[in-house]
Design a protein around this motif. Structure first.
Motif, mmCIF file in Angstrom:
data_model
loop_
_atom_site.group_PDB
_atom_site.id
_atom_site.type_symbol
_atom_site.label_atom_id
_atom_site.label_comp_id
_atom_site.label_asym_id
_atom_site.label_seq_id
_atom_site.Cartn_x
_atom_site.Cartn_y
_atom_site.Cartn_z
ATOM 1 N N ARG A 28 0.817 -1.196 0.000
ATOM 2 C CA ARG A 28 0.000 0.000 0.000
ATOM 3 C C ARG A 28 0.866 1.267 0.000
ATOM 4 O O ARG A 28 0.350 2.353 -0.104
ATOM 5 C CB ARG A 28 -0.909 0.002 1.229
ATOM 6 N N ALA B 267 -8.049 16.289 -1.920
ATOM 7 C CA ALA B 267 -8.861 16.518 -0.732
ATOM 8 C C ALA B 267 -10.243 15.898 -0.866
ATOM 9 O O ALA B 267 -10.846 15.496 0.121
ATOM 10 C CB ALA B 267 -8.977 18.014 -0.452
ATOM 11 N N VAL B 268 -10.800 15.811 -2.065
ATOM 12 C CA VAL B 268 -12.100 15.152 -2.201
ATOM 13 C C VAL B 268 -11.944 13.658 -2.426
ATOM 14 O O VAL B 268 -12.919 12.971 -2.682
ATOM 15 C CB VAL B 268 -12.963 15.757 -3.335
ATOM 16 N N GLY B 269 -10.709 13.165 -2.365
ATOM 17 C CA GLY B 269 -10.526 11.727 -2.347
ATOM 18 C C GLY B 269 -10.252 11.072 -3.686
ATOM 19 O O GLY B 269 -10.303 9.859 -3.792
ATOM 20 N N LEU B 270 -9.955 11.845 -4.723
ATOM 21 C CA LEU B 270 -9.663 11.223 -6.013
ATOM 22 C C LEU B 270 -8.272 10.600 -5.967
ATOM 23 O O LEU B 270 -7.351 11.154 -5.376
ATOM 24 C CB LEU B 270 -9.711 12.264 -7.128
ATOM 25 N N GLN B 274 -7.085 9.291 -11.198
ATOM 26 C CA GLN B 274 -8.338 9.996 -11.427
ATOM 27 C C GLN B 274 -8.100 11.504 -11.486
ATOM 28 O O GLN B 274 -8.709 12.208 -12.285
ATOM 29 C CB GLN B 274 -9.351 9.668 -10.327
ATOM 30 N N LEU C 81 -4.296 3.638 0.829
ATOM 31 C CA LEU C 81 -5.701 3.265 0.974
ATOM 32 C C LEU C 81 -6.267 3.871 2.251
ATOM 33 O O LEU C 81 -7.382 4.403 2.271
ATOM 34 C CB LEU C 81 -5.847 1.742 1.015
ATOM 35 N N ARG C 84 -6.907 7.539 1.718
ATOM 36 C CA ARG C 84 -8.131 7.899 1.014
ATOM 37 C C ARG C 84 -9.342 7.724 1.894
ATOM 38 O O ARG C 84 -10.315 8.481 1.788
ATOM 39 C CB ARG C 84 -8.251 7.100 -0.279
ATOM 40 N N ARG C 85 -9.288 6.723 2.820
ATOM 41 C CA ARG C 85 -10.410 6.569 3.759
ATOM 42 C C ARG C 85 -10.508 7.798 4.645
ATOM 43 O O ARG C 85 -11.590 8.308 4.918
ATOM 44 C CB ARG C 85 -10.231 5.308 4.603
ATOM 45 N N ARG C 87 -9.550 10.809 3.875
ATOM 46 C CA ARG C 87 -10.026 11.971 3.126
ATOM 47 C C ARG C 87 -11.512 11.922 2.850
ATOM 48 O O ARG C 87 -12.123 12.956 2.628
ATOM 49 C CB ARG C 87 -9.252 12.087 1.816
ATOM 50 N N HIS C 88 -12.089 10.709 2.817
ATOM 51 C CA HIS C 88 -13.543 10.642 2.645
ATOM 52 C C HIS C 88 -14.267 11.197 3.846
ATOM 53 O O HIS C 88 -15.392 11.687 3.727
ATOM 54 C CB HIS C 88 -13.996 9.188 2.435
ATOM 55 N N LEU C 111 -18.393 15.189 -8.797
ATOM 56 C CA LEU C 111 -17.207 14.485 -9.309
ATOM 57 C C LEU C 111 -16.742 13.387 -8.355
ATOM 58 O O LEU C 111 -16.606 12.228 -8.744
ATOM 59 C CB LEU C 111 -16.069 15.487 -9.532
ATOM 60 N N ALA C 112 -16.501 13.762 -7.104
ATOM 61 C CA ALA C 112 -15.996 12.766 -6.157
ATOM 62 C C ALA C 112 -17.029 11.687 -5.840
ATOM 63 O O ALA C 112 -16.714 10.498 -5.922
ATOM 64 C CB ALA C 112 -15.507 13.455 -4.894
ATOM 65 N N HIS C 115 -17.202 9.275 -8.862
ATOM 66 C CA HIS C 115 -16.015 8.524 -9.247
ATOM 67 C C HIS C 115 -15.371 7.782 -8.101
ATOM 68 O O HIS C 115 -14.720 6.782 -8.309
ATOM 69 C CB HIS C 115 -14.972 9.456 -9.875
ATOM 70 N N VAL C 116 -15.524 8.288 -6.915
ATOM 71 C CA VAL C 116 -14.887 7.620 -5.788
ATOM 72 C C VAL C 116 -15.910 6.799 -5.019
ATOM 73 O O VAL C 116 -15.691 5.638 -4.698
ATOM 74 C CB VAL C 116 -14.229 8.649 -4.862
ATOM 75 N N LEU C 164 -19.303 15.101 0.558
ATOM 76 C CA LEU C 164 -18.764 13.819 0.970
ATOM 77 C C LEU C 164 -19.302 13.396 2.321
ATOM 78 O O LEU C 164 -18.932 12.341 2.816
ATOM 79 C CB LEU C 164 -17.240 13.899 1.052
#
Lengths: 349, 367, 253
Positions: A28, B267-270, B274, C81, C84-85, C87-88, C111-112, C115-116, C164
């Motif tokens: 990761r 920041a929005v998680g892309l 992406q 990973l 990204r969790r 940031r959600h 967008l987010a 796509h996410v 989000l």
């Protein structure tokens, strides 16, 4: 809640050095993934190169093509029409390539100088008060930019060959210059029996003895390159002048500078900063476009390489020489122009 | 001071009296230098223009009449050479009876290109339309199916070949250039070094050497026994060349996207891919459309170079048409002027379109 | 692991830029769920760097940072990973708005999620419109960011972050790039948000906002937390000399 530092204290934690970097080797970790991808890419590339090399080896063996650089020492066996240094058909190939290189430089350097002069004149004309001049400049740029350079070169060659008078009745220009199908002959220094001397051209049959003669092929390549590149340089200069903010002109006018003074003292120095990088590009393009001389029969380095390639079959080596020559000239020109760019750059904090 | 505000109704501006004389006074004779220039240029025009027009039009021979051309040599253009040879010049060595095919194929390509240029047509069906159009193009040109006679690729020539090579090399080079530009900005040193080497190597050498390489070296590089089509080799060469230049342009565009965009996307998680695909690339490409269009025009002009490796696109087929016929061989100037006009027409149209696209993009950015 | 219920926890966090610039020094901070924090301080004090560490836009070299129960690793030990969790669950509003100019307002918001979060487009759009209502800008949904004023853009940026459904909202000087007459509309939205129980960490110079909304005000200088207190105590009885000097400068005009 953490306790705040004691009131009035200036130092809570003094600055110190960062700890050594740590690395975690899990999938990761994007750093690890990066290394793995790179290793894979290099592996694939190595495999590809190996496969190509093997094919080349097999194909060359099958066709009886030898490889190696020893052919450069062999006798060339062909003549070169224009040669700034002496060259006979018994001279080796490397000398032929040298002649080609000198021919390329001959046309490139003169081409750069002339096209810059014409290009600057055209670029500045776009801002002239005179509408005719503006229109002519615009028309020139659009015409010469939108026709391929090869077509222009061929057109110049045909025009010169048909338009110039025969060598037996040349056009005589003041100063001892002669223009004819044999080219442009003018007085120049020659290394004769008594060393370097200023000699004048004298008509002799279909050519000229003495002085320096620029062949119609050279003239065609030169004119084609100069007029084509001048159009692009004109656009670069125009863009540079247009990039100077209007506020600069207003400030200059408000302190009483005339139009010409504004141009010379305020606009042009600032425009130079914007002009130098794309100008470098145009110089490199002109040098590379000189390779099209092969289509006219002017013996530049590509033309010589083509002849050598056809004679010896050493495709890889000849093409490698050509590419090396152009890469070196490109790097040298870029380095020179970058040095000048640094000098004209505006000093910042 | 009045306590009540009395608004003044807006009135139209006073009429400006201007006519041709005033305009000329200002723009042609504004100051002494300008006047001198105008007079000098007019004198030059009076001396040159009548001669040029007389050569090109008045005394020119338009019919394919060789004796008349010979008689008018020097004083009048022989457009008869063009009249006689124009099909050979424009269509190359394509079999005479079947020449409706390359004409139709080229018109189809033009139509596809023009449709793609109009913003209103940017829908999902454009891609399948292109794929279908290209299939039809190859069927028309190559033949072999549907009862059309087979025509080998080395007989394809002239303007259809020019347009085809330019279109294909640009279309193929575009994705390659985006990949190389992204690779060059990558943090991974191996990938970015590879991309830098590729770009700098190709940009440092003339196209002619790349074409020689394609022509002479590709057969050596491929497994023995395979013999790729000359056209294919040249296409690969031009594509690799174009991709290197386009990669630099795309890289400039990528650099112009502010760092804040990438942060906002993160920041929005892309994910990084992406982010590049949805946020960075659209902005980067939009920023460099004028440079890209300029590059497309250059590539179109560069297709003329394949003449030197014996493929007969427009410039080459002219040489073929005139050199091969001793009767019309002397009239090369008219021939070159003819193809110059064709090139100019297409390139000028492309540059006008590029300016229009720039204006459109600028409008979208203003409030 | 621990029964710690803080939304954000900094444990002796240190960060350097390069090898010499020690930008965050021994940061110890725990933010409870639903708490509203305002961070202030002179420029260069590390406040922006601090909150950018929370959603991983900056990496730190020493210490331990836990956000919403997930530990964010030290530089070199990133786990993207997990990142990204995080940031959600964390929304961010930037000083320069950073809206995507090539997408419409509505597309910026969806967008987010599409796509996410892999939400179906219709649903994402409905939720986006609801968020736009929340910041009172739903009528501009189909405009492009550059067609809006600065205050409107920032409100769209807030709505984008809210799409989000984050548990934590970070604000990095949200009103510093706005013309004075637009600051009010953005602050109103932030005050509204504060009343809805979301955890907020806000870097700002707007002291009026701090006074009315914050549970705690933190003063940072030269990379350290110098003082933290309730707004009343902070503004009326600052303990440190440096805090006093700073407040004098900032409240003078």
């Amino acid at each position: 809640m953490s306790s705040p530092p004691s009131p009035g204290s200036v130092v809570g934690s003094p600055a110190r050095k960062p700890p050594p970097r740590r690395r975690a080797w899990t999938w990761r970790n994007p750093n690890l993934r990066g290394w793995v991808y790179q290793a894979l890419a290099l592996l694939v590339l190595a495999g590809l190169i190996g496969w190509l090399a093997r094919n080349t080896h097999v194909n060359m063996a099958a066709r009886g093509i030898q490889s190696g650089w020893d052919f450069l020492l062999q006798t060339a066996g062909f003549d070169i029409g224009e040669r700034p240094i002496s060259f006979e058909s018994v001279d080796p190939y490397w000398r032929a390539f040298l002649v080609g290189l000198l021919n390329t430089l001959r046309v490139a350097v003169v081409g750069i100088v002339l096209s810059t002069l014409i290009g600057i004149a055209l670029g500045v004309s776009r801002f002239s008060h005179n509408a005719l001049l503006r229109g002519l400049s615009y028309g020139y740029v659009e015409t010469f930019r939108n026709v391929p350079i090869l077509v222009q070169l061929l057109l110049w060659y045909v025009l010169l060959l048909e338009g110039l008078p025969e060598a037996t009745e040349p056009l005589t220009l003041p100063g001892g210059w002669f223009l004819s199908k044999a080219g442009l002959a003018f007085p120049w220094w020659r290394n004769g029996a008594e060393g370097w001397q200023w000699s004048l051209p004298v008509p002799e049959g279909f050519a000229f003895e003495g002085g320096l003669t620029l062949s119609p092929e050279y003239l065609a390549v030169l004119f084609g390159l100069v007029f084509y590149t001048a159009a692009f340089i004109a656009e670069v200069v125009r863009g540079g002048i247009a990039a100077v903010p209007r506020g600069q002109v207003e400030a200059a006018q408000s302190i009483g500078l005339s139009g010409a003074q504004t141009t010379r003292l305020v606009i042009l120095p600032q425009a130079l900063r914007v002009i130098v990088p794309p100008l470098t590009n145009q110089y490199l393009n002109l040098t590379k476009n000189s390779s099209l001389a092969v289509a006219i029969g002017y013996p530049d380095v590509v033309s010589i390489a083509n002849t050598t390639l056809n004679q010896t079959g050493r495709a890889v080596e000849c093409i490698a020489i050509v590419m090396a020559v152009y890469l070196t000239t490109s790097l040298a020109t870029s380095a020179l122009m970058n040095a000048w760019n640094r000098r004209v750059a505006i000093k910042e904090r | 001071m009045a306590a009540v505000f009395d608004p003044i109704i807006a009135k139209p501006a006073p009429a400006r009296r201007s006519n041709a004389w005033r305009w000329a006074r200002r723009h042609l004779f504004g100051n002494p230098a300008s006047t001198l220039t105008t007079l000098a240029l007019l004198a030059l025009a009076v001396w040159l223009l009548p001669q040029a027009l007389s050569w090109a039009f008045t005394h020119a021979v338009w019919r394919a009449d060789e004796p008349a051309c010979q008689a008018a040599r020097g004083s009048g253009a022989c457009w008869g050479a063009v009249t006689e040879k124009h099909r050979l010049i424009v269509l190359g060595r394509y079999p005479f009876e079947a020449q409706w095919r390359p004409i139709a194929a080229t018109l189809l390509l033009f139509a596809l290109l023009m449709v793609s240029c109009v913003r209103a047509c940017w829908h999902w069906w454009l891609l399948p339309a292109w794929i279908a159009g290209l299939a039809v193009f190859f069927v028309l040109m190559g033949g072999g199916v549907f009862g059309l006679a087979r025509v080998r690729t080395d007989q394809w020539g002239g303007l259809p070949l020019t347009v085809m090579l330019a279109t294909f090399s640009i279309a193929l080079a575009f994705p390659i250039s985006i990949a190389v530009a992204l690779g060059r900005r990558s943090r991974l040193p191996a990938i970015s070094s590879l991309c830098v080497i590729y770009v700098e190597l190709i940009r440092g050498v003339p196209l002619i050497s790349v074409l020689f390489m394609a022509s002479f070296m590709f057969p050596l590089l491929l497994p023995p026994g395979t013999s790729p089509d000359v056209l294919l080799r040249v296409l690969v060469g031009i594509t690799l060349f174009a991709a290197a230049y386009m990669a630099e342009i795309v890289r400039a565009g990528l650099q112009s996207v502010p760092r804040g965009q990438i942060e906002a996307a993160a920041a929005v998680g892309l994910s990084p891919w992406q982010t590049q695909r949805l946020v960075v690339l659209p902005q980067a490409l939009a920023a460099v459309v004028p440079s890209l269009m300029n590059n497309f025009i250059s590539i179109f002009k560069d297709t003329s170079l394949i003449t030197i490796v014996s493929l007969y696109e427009l410039t080459g087929s002219l040489g073929l048409a005139l050199n091969g016929d001793p009767l019309w061989r002397p009239y090369k100037i008219e021939g070159y002027l003819f193809i110059s006009i064709i090139y100019f027409g297409i390139c000028f149209a492309m540059s006008r379109y590029s300016l229009w696209v720039e204006a459109q993009l600028a409008r979208g950015n203003r409030r | 692991m621990s029964t710690d219920d803080s939304a954000i926890r900094f444990d002796k966090v240190n960060k350097w830029y390069g090898r010499t610039f020690h930008v965050l020094r021994d940061i110890d901070l725990a933010v409870k769920r639903g708490e509203r924090i305002v961070i202030c301080g002179p420029s260069g004090s590390g406040k922006s760097t601090l909150i950018r560490c929370i959603n991983g836009l900056e990496a730190y070299q020493e210490g331990r940072l836990t956000v919403d129960g997930i530990t964010i690793g030290v530089e070199g030990e990133e786990d993207d990973l997990a990142m990204r969790r995080v940031r959600h669950g964390v929304g961010m509003v930037f000083q320069q708005f950073n809206l995507f100019p090539h997408l419409s307002v509505l597309q910026n918001l969806t967008l987010a999620p599409t796509h996410v979060g892999r939400e179906p487009k219709r649903q994402a759009e409905e939720r986006a419109l609801a968020q736009l209502e929340r910041v009172q800008i739903a009528d501009q949904a189909h405009k492009y960011p550059l067609q809006l004023s600065g205050g409107q853009q920032q409100r769209v940026a807030i709505a984008r972050a809210l799409c989000l459904q984050p548990k934590i909202m970070l604000f990095d000087e949200p009103t510093s790039a706005l013309d004075p007459e637009m600051i009010r509309e953005v602050l109103d939205v932030m005050i509204d948000l504060a009343g809805q129980g979301i955890t907020m960490v806000c870097v700002t110079h707007e002291m009026g906002f701090a006074r009315s909304v914050a549970d705690r005000v933190i003063f940072m200088d030269q990379g350290q937390i110098v003082e933290e207190n309730t707004p009343d105590a902070f503004f009326n009885a600052p303990k440190s000399e440096r805090t006093k000097a700073f407040l004098e400068k900032i409240l003078a005009h």
